[in-house]
Enzyme design. Structure first.
Site, mmCIF file in Angstrom:
data_model
loop_
_atom_site.group_PDB
_atom_site.id
_atom_site.type_symbol
_atom_site.label_atom_id
_atom_site.label_comp_id
_atom_site.label_asym_id
_atom_site.label_seq_id
_atom_site.Cartn_x
_atom_site.Cartn_y
_atom_site.Cartn_z
ATOM 1 N N GLY A 212 0.780 -1.236 0.000
ATOM 2 C CA GLY A 212 0.000 0.000 0.000
ATOM 3 C C GLY A 212 0.808 1.279 0.000
ATOM 4 N N TYR B 169 -11.079 4.432 -11.511
ATOM 5 C CA TYR B 169 -10.923 5.197 -10.275
ATOM 6 C C TYR B 169 -10.735 6.705 -10.492
ATOM 7 C CZ TYR B 169 -8.789 0.623 -8.895
ATOM 8 O OH TYR B 169 -8.490 -0.681 -8.686
ATOM 9 N N CYS C 95 -14.800 1.648 -27.905
ATOM 10 C CA CYS C 95 -16.165 2.142 -28.097
ATOM 11 C C CYS C 95 -16.847 2.386 -26.757
ATOM 12 C CB CYS C 95 -16.946 1.148 -28.937
ATOM 13 S SG CYS C 95 -16.300 1.102 -30.594
HETATM 14 C C1 LIG Z 1 -2.965 -8.334 0.446
HETATM 15 C C2 LIG Z 1 -2.326 -7.327 -0.428
HETATM 16 N N1 LIG Z 1 -1.001 -7.184 -0.379
HETATM 17 C C3 LIG Z 1 -0.358 -6.294 -1.172
HETATM 18 C C4 LIG Z 1 -1.042 -5.508 -2.064
HETATM 19 C C5 LIG Z 1 -0.275 -4.560 -2.925
HETATM 20 O O1 LIG Z 1 -0.600 -3.255 -2.679
HETATM 21 P P1 LIG Z 1 0.236 -2.082 -3.351
HETATM 22 O O2 LIG Z 1 0.386 -2.412 -4.783
HETATM 23 O O3 LIG Z 1 -0.598 -0.886 -3.118
HETATM 24 O O4 LIG Z 1 1.555 -2.040 -2.650
HETATM 25 C C6 LIG Z 1 -2.446 -5.620 -2.135
HETATM 26 C C7 LIG Z 1 -3.203 -4.778 -3.089
HETATM 27 O O5 LIG Z 1 -4.350 -4.859 -3.287
HETATM 28 C C8 LIG Z 1 -3.102 -6.557 -1.302
HETATM 29 O O6 LIG Z 1 -4.419 -6.719 -1.335
#
Ligand SMILES: Cc1ncc(COP(=O)(O)O)c(C=O)c1O
Length: 434
Positions: free
Chosen positions: A251, A337, A364
């Site tokens: 994240g 998004y 399209c």
């Molecule tokens: C369990 C889990 N780990 C890692 C990630 C990777 O997240 P990011 O690409 O934002 O680092 C995600 C993304 O959805 C996830 O659900």
């Protein structure tokens, strides 16, 4: 530590955009467009920065897992292997890709909110390192698969720690209203733990959480780590079971546009390590081995997508559509998004970006836009348009809508380029038609 924002992207002496030492117009000419370009040096450097931050702040007592959903192909799995990082996969297809690339099964962690029996059996048979339980039904399924193959399977549980990371609703997965994982607040997670402990063929060593995506604050990560440590202590105190590993998910935010301010990875590691060690002392439990799962932050900024302009449609007092030869088929994120991107006219990268353009795809769908009202140098037909920070969740979310073949991926490094995923052909498009 630097955030490496498009370290490799610069304007060359011809006034063209250059990535990884390669002129974008030459790449477009050689390989065609649309084209995904990935900067290998940047990807490898980021993997090393993550590993280094574990060494510096956590005595090396952990491992980054590349969340391959961000961009899964055999070469990315090889890079993860060469850089000594683990792999997070979410489907049979990602497991298959990793194994075919020679990635070691024992360093794979298998996620997903609804793994099929076939996928679970595939993972167990291959000997993946960890299966992350998402729900009560899955516990039984994994236990059955373990029994079928006469194995003990290492498992983790995905917990919703209830942390709101203030990110886009569509990609927020930390709080209670999420299809992923066991909720802590409702007692569901504790009941789940009891069920896992009852299962005869499971070795339960780890808890997992993932609080969202594209997060720039350190505080929610620290809060989640503390909540998870408290839960580890509760399991120890009330059930007598010691969890020894903690997976804090991915994240970490990246820079798509100037206003994005990513935090240096080691700052995250410094804060989280401190919080975990303090909680371990408070509860008198061992400091856990930790995992993190960066996806976007490993490949996102390393990617540039190149397109060719087919036409410019100026609608007086409305807007100017710049039509490119790709669109929602290779980058669905704006349509999905409203994601912001930095767009550059790679053919006129040295010119002022004083033309307001809406970058329209060729599908399209009126909503097939890559970006609206962005400022670029005024384009002519045939110009090459570059969209930056498109390494993550672009190729991996690509489709064949309107029977458009998926673009190739080219890896660039020190002025050299090589294809790592071939462009799909029309023959590929009809391959499974009967
Ligand atoms: C369990 C889990 N780990 C890692 C990630 C990777 O997240 P990011 O690409 O934002 O680092 C995600 C993304 O959805 C996830 O659900």
């Amino acid at each position: 530590m630097k955030n490496n924002f498009n370290n490799s992207v610069k304007v060359n002496s011809k006034g063209h955009l250059e990535v990884g030492g390669c002129d974008c117009l030459e790449l477009a000419e050689k390989y065609g467009t649309p084209l995904y370009v990935l900067d290998e040096t940047m990807i490898r450097n980021i993997c090393r920065e993550y590993l280094q931050s574990f060494k510096k702040y956590y005595d090396g007592n952990g491992l980054p897992l590349y969340a391959s959903k961000a961009l899964c192909c055999m070469e990315m799995c090889r890079i993860a292997k060469q850089e000594n990082i683990g792999l997070d996969v979410v489907s049979g297809g990602e497991i298959y890709t990793a194994l075919k690339a020679g990635y070691p099964a024992e360093k794979i962690h298998f996620h997903g909110n609804n793994k099929t029996v076939d996928e679970i059996e595939m993972a167990v048979e291959a000997g993946v390192g960890k299966i992350v339980m998402d729900n009560l039904s899955e516990i039984q399924r994994v236990n059955n698969a373990a029994e079928k193959f006469g194995k003990t399977v290492n498992v983790s549980m995905r917990i919703k720690p209830g942390v709101d990371a203030h990110t886009h609703d569509f990609i927020r997965t930390g709080q209670i209203d999420s299809k992923f994982g066991f909720a802590l607040e409702t007692g569901e997670a504790f009941e789940g733990v009891k069920e896992v402990l009852k299962a005869k063929n499971l070795n339960f060593t780890e808890l997992h959480c993932h609080i969202g995506s594209q997060i720039f604050d350190i505080a929610p990560f620290v809060a989640a780590a503390e909540i998870m440590m408290d839960f580890i202590a509760k399991i120890k105190n009330e059930l007598g079971h010691q969890i020894t590993e903690l997976n804090l998910g991915g994240g970490f935010g990246i820079k798509y546009v100037d206003s994005d301010k990513p935090v240096a990875y080691e700052k995250y590691m410094e804060a989280v390590s401190k919080a975990i060690k303090a909680k371990a002392e408070e509860h008198n439990i061992p400091v856990p081995y930790i995992y993190i799962e960066p996806g976007r932050s490993i490949v996102g900024e390393a990617g540039v997508t190149l397109y060719t302009v087919g036409s410019v449609k100026e609608i007086p007092n409305v807007r100017s559509y710049v039509a490119i030869d790709g669109g929602m088929t290779d980058n669905i994120r704006y349509a999905l998004y409203g994601s912001a991107y930095t767009v550059i006219n790679a053919s006129k990268a040295d010119k002022d970006a004083d033309y307001k353009a809406t970058i329209a795809g060729k599908c399209c769908e009126s909503g097939d836009l890559v970006q609206e009202n962005c400022m670029i140098a005024k384009p002519d037909d045939g110009d090459v348009i570059a969209v930056l920070s498109t390494g993550a969740y672009n190729y991996s979310m690509a489709s064949n809508y309107n029977r458009n073949p998926r673009p190739a991926i080219v890896m660039v490094k020190d002025g050299e380029s090589r294809v790592i995923v071939k462009r799909e052909s029309y023959e590929d498009i009809i391959r499974n038609d009967i």
